[in-house]
Design an enzyme around this catalytic site. Sequence first.
Site, PDB file in Angstrom:
ATOM      1  N   GLU A 111      15.330  22.984 -72.798  1.00 26.52           N
ATOM      2  CA  GLU A 111      14.150  22.270 -72.357  1.00 26.52           C
ATOM      3  C   GLU A 111      13.294  22.753 -71.153  1.00 26.52           C
ATOM      4  O   GLU A 111      13.518  23.642 -70.729  1.00 26.52           O
ATOM      5  CB  GLU A 111      14.512  20.627 -72.111  1.00 26.52           C
ATOM      6  CG  GLU A 111      14.935  19.743 -73.145  1.00 26.52           C
ATOM      7  CD  GLU A 111      15.209  18.612 -73.106  1.00 26.52           C
ATOM      8  OE1 GLU A 111      14.807  18.149 -71.777  1.00 26.52           O
ATOM      9  OE2 GLU A 111      15.651  17.695 -73.669  1.00 26.52           O
ATOM     10  N   HIS A 225       4.788  12.801 -68.851  1.00 23.88           N
ATOM     11  CA  HIS A 225       5.359  13.544 -70.025  1.00 23.88           C
ATOM     12  C   HIS A 225       4.185  14.462 -70.727  1.00 23.88           C
ATOM     13  O   HIS A 225       3.352  13.642 -71.172  1.00 23.88           O
ATOM     14  CB  HIS A 225       6.382  12.832 -70.817  1.00 23.88           C
ATOM     15  CG  HIS A 225       7.277  13.421 -71.605  1.00 23.88           C
ATOM     16  ND1 HIS A 225       6.802  14.234 -72.843  1.00 23.88           N
ATOM     17  CD2 HIS A 225       8.600  13.727 -71.508  1.00 23.88           C
ATOM     18  CE1 HIS A 225       7.912  14.969 -73.342  1.00 23.88           C
ATOM     19  NE2 HIS A 225       8.997  14.455 -72.365  1.00 23.88           N
ATOM     20  N   ARG A 271       7.055  20.360 -66.574  1.00 20.85           N
ATOM     21  CA  ARG A 271       6.205  19.353 -67.223  1.00 20.85           C
ATOM     22  C   ARG A 271       4.927  19.204 -66.612  1.00 20.85           C
ATOM     23  O   ARG A 271       3.858  18.728 -67.229  1.00 20.85           O
ATOM     24  CB  ARG A 271       7.022  17.749 -67.238  1.00 20.85           C
ATOM     25  CG  ARG A 271       8.104  17.967 -68.144  1.00 20.85           C
ATOM     26  CD  ARG A 271       8.905  16.750 -68.200  1.00 20.85           C
ATOM     27  NE  ARG A 271       9.928  16.521 -69.107  1.00 20.85           N
ATOM     28  CZ  ARG A 271      10.822  15.350 -69.215  1.00 20.85           C
ATOM     29  NH1 ARG A 271      10.891  14.641 -68.280  1.00 20.85           N
ATOM     30  NH2 ARG A 271      11.630  15.723 -70.425  1.00 20.85           N
ATOM     31  N   HIS A 328       5.599   9.091 -67.439  1.00 20.09           N
ATOM     32  CA  HIS A 328       7.064   9.187 -67.743  1.00 20.09           C
ATOM     33  C   HIS A 328       8.139   8.911 -66.779  1.00 20.09           C
ATOM     34  O   HIS A 328       8.902   8.051 -67.073  1.00 20.09           O
ATOM     35  CB  HIS A 328       7.275  10.508 -68.361  1.00 20.09           C
ATOM     36  CG  HIS A 328       8.418  10.641 -68.987  1.00 20.09           C
ATOM     37  ND1 HIS A 328       8.963   9.773 -70.039  1.00 20.09           N
ATOM     38  CD2 HIS A 328       9.625  11.564 -68.907  1.00 20.09           C
ATOM     39  CE1 HIS A 328      10.156  10.241 -70.416  1.00 20.09           C
ATOM     40  NE2 HIS A 328      10.297  11.217 -69.814  1.00 20.09           N
ATOM     41  N   ARG A 363      10.626  16.088 -61.514  1.00 21.78           N
ATOM     42  CA  ARG A 363      11.824  15.984 -62.165  1.00 21.78           C
ATOM     43  C   ARG A 363      12.075  17.197 -63.253  1.00 21.78           C
ATOM     44  O   ARG A 363      11.187  17.357 -64.255  1.00 21.78           O
ATOM     45  CB  ARG A 363      12.243  14.649 -62.977  1.00 21.78           C
ATOM     46  CG  ARG A 363      13.535  14.568 -63.439  1.00 21.78           C
ATOM     47  CD  ARG A 363      13.855  12.960 -63.923  1.00 21.78           C
ATOM     48  NE  ARG A 363      12.891  12.723 -65.220  1.00 21.78           N
ATOM     49  CZ  ARG A 363      13.209  12.887 -66.265  1.00 21.78           C
ATOM     50  NH1 ARG A 363      14.218  13.648 -66.714  1.00 21.78           N
ATOM     51  NH2 ARG A 363      12.221  12.287 -67.310  1.00 21.78           N
TER      52      ARG A 363
END
Length: 514
Positions: A111, A225, A271, A328, A363
Site C-alpha cells: 500500500e 483517504h 495519503r 478517514h 498515518r
Amino acid sequence: MPQTDVIIIGSGIAALSAAYHMRDKHVTMITKSSWLTSNSMLAQGGIAAAVHKKDSWKNHYEDTIVAGCYHNDNKNVEYLVQDGPLEIFDWCQKGMIFDCDKNGQFLLGKEGAHSHHRIIHAGGDATGKELTQFLFHSTKSSINLIENEVVVELIIQNGECLGVYTKNNKGMLERYQASKTIIASGGCGAVYGHTSNADVITGDGIAMAYRSGVEIVDMEFIQFHPTMLHINGKCVGLISEAVRGEGAKLINQDGENFMKDLHHQGDLAPRDVVSRAIFEQMKNGSNVYLDISSLSNFSTRFPTISNLCKQHGIDLSIGRIPVAPGMHFLMGGIRTNDKGETNIKSLFAVGEAACTGVHGANRLASNSLLEGLVFGKRVANHILTLPLEQTAYTDPKWETFEKKKFNKWPSKQQIQKIMTNYVGIQRTEAELIDAVKWFETYQPSFWDFNVKDFTMDEIEIINLLTVGWLIASSALKRTESRGGHFRLDYPESNDNEWKQKQIFRTRAEMYVGC
C-alpha cells in the site's frame, strides 16, 4: 451503582485487545451501539507487519516515520513495528486465519508509502471485520458487554477517574464505578460530511476527556483517504488503498494518470499527497476514477468493494470506479504515553481516540489495526501491574443551568459544512479564523454542562462542536504544512517547528472566559 475492575469505552480492535489480555479481571465494556458497529469492522486493507524474510522492522519503522513527516514518537513507533510480527503470529496460533497461498505463506499486499509488500489481509478486503469478530468471540465470555448505552461523562474526583456516567437509549442516566477506565471510542469522522467512518463515530471520548481536563494533542492532523466511492456528489463507502497496491491507477476524466509525475511513488504516494492531488483535479472541474482494467481478479480479491460498487450501480466491467477523498483517520487525540496513561490518574486511552505519536502527522497505511493490537496489549499489561482498588465516591452537587439559554444548537449538517469548507484538505488562516469564531459562538453552551440536563442528540452535537473547535483551533495555531495538515498560506514545512505539539491541556488555557 455497578462496580468493576476496569471499564472500557468502545468495542473496536483496541478495546477488544485490551479486554482479551485482562480477561481474568472484572471488565465491563460499554459501547454506543452494537459491537458490530465500529471503524475496526470497516477496515478493508489489512495489517502492516514486517513478516517477510526480505523485510525488517527497521524498514517498517523508516516507512512509518517518513509517512508521519518526522512528527512521530520514535520510541512508540519502535514498539509498534517490533511487536507487530509477534502479534500476528500469536493470533495465528490462537486460530485467526489470514489469507495465505497454497504453501501456507501470507499473501502480502503493498500500500501507499510502504517500501515492501507487508500488508496481511483476511477475507480479501474484510480484514477488520474478520479480526474484530475473532477477537470478540475470543473475549466475550470473560467480559460484561453493555451495548446501546453511551458514555456521556467521566467521573473525576481529586484528579482521578473513578468511572463513568452513561445514558441508555431511553435517556436514563446510569453510573458505573471502576478502578481503571480506558477510552477506546475511536476518532471523530462524523465531524466531516464525507467520511469512511461509522456514523456513530462522533468524537465522544475525546470531547468528554477534554471537558475533564485531559490533555488533547495534534488534532490538526486529519487523514483524508484518497479513494472513497463517489456517487452523485456523496462519498458512500471506502475503496481500499490495496486496490492501488494491486496495480489500479488514478486517472482523471480525460484518462490521464496524473499521479505518475507528482511523486516518485506515483499512485502509492502517502495519503495526504494523493488526497490533495485528487482534490486539485476535482477543483479544476475533472472527475477522478480508479482504473481497475488491469486487475483480472478484482471481484475475487476485493469482494467487499465489488459488492459496494454493485449496490451503487457501478458496472465494474467498464473498469472505472469514481472516487473522491473523505475524512478517514485522526492522528491526534488524547495524549498518552507508551502504556496508555493520560495526565488523569486511573484514566487510559488506546486506539484512534489516543495519540501515542506512532502516526506522526500522517498515518502509514494499515498501521491502525496494528496499533490497536499492540497498544491494547500494552495498556492491559500495564494495568495488570497496578492495584485495582475502588475509591469511595459521592455524587457532587451539580450547578444549576438555565437550559433555555443554551437550546439553540446547530445541526450536525451545519457543523460538517463548516469543517468541510474551512478545515478540510487545504486550509488558510482566514478560513480557520472564521471556523474558530463560528464554533465559539456556541462555546458557552458546551462548557461544564450537567449531563443530566441534555438529551442524547444534544450531547452528540456538543461533542461534535467540541472536537470541531479543537481541530480548527489546532490547525490555526500550526503555521506550517505537515502531513494531514496543509496550509495554503504556509505550503512548506518549517523544520524548526515540526516537533512542537499543539497541546490543549485545560479548558481555561484555550478559552478565555470559560
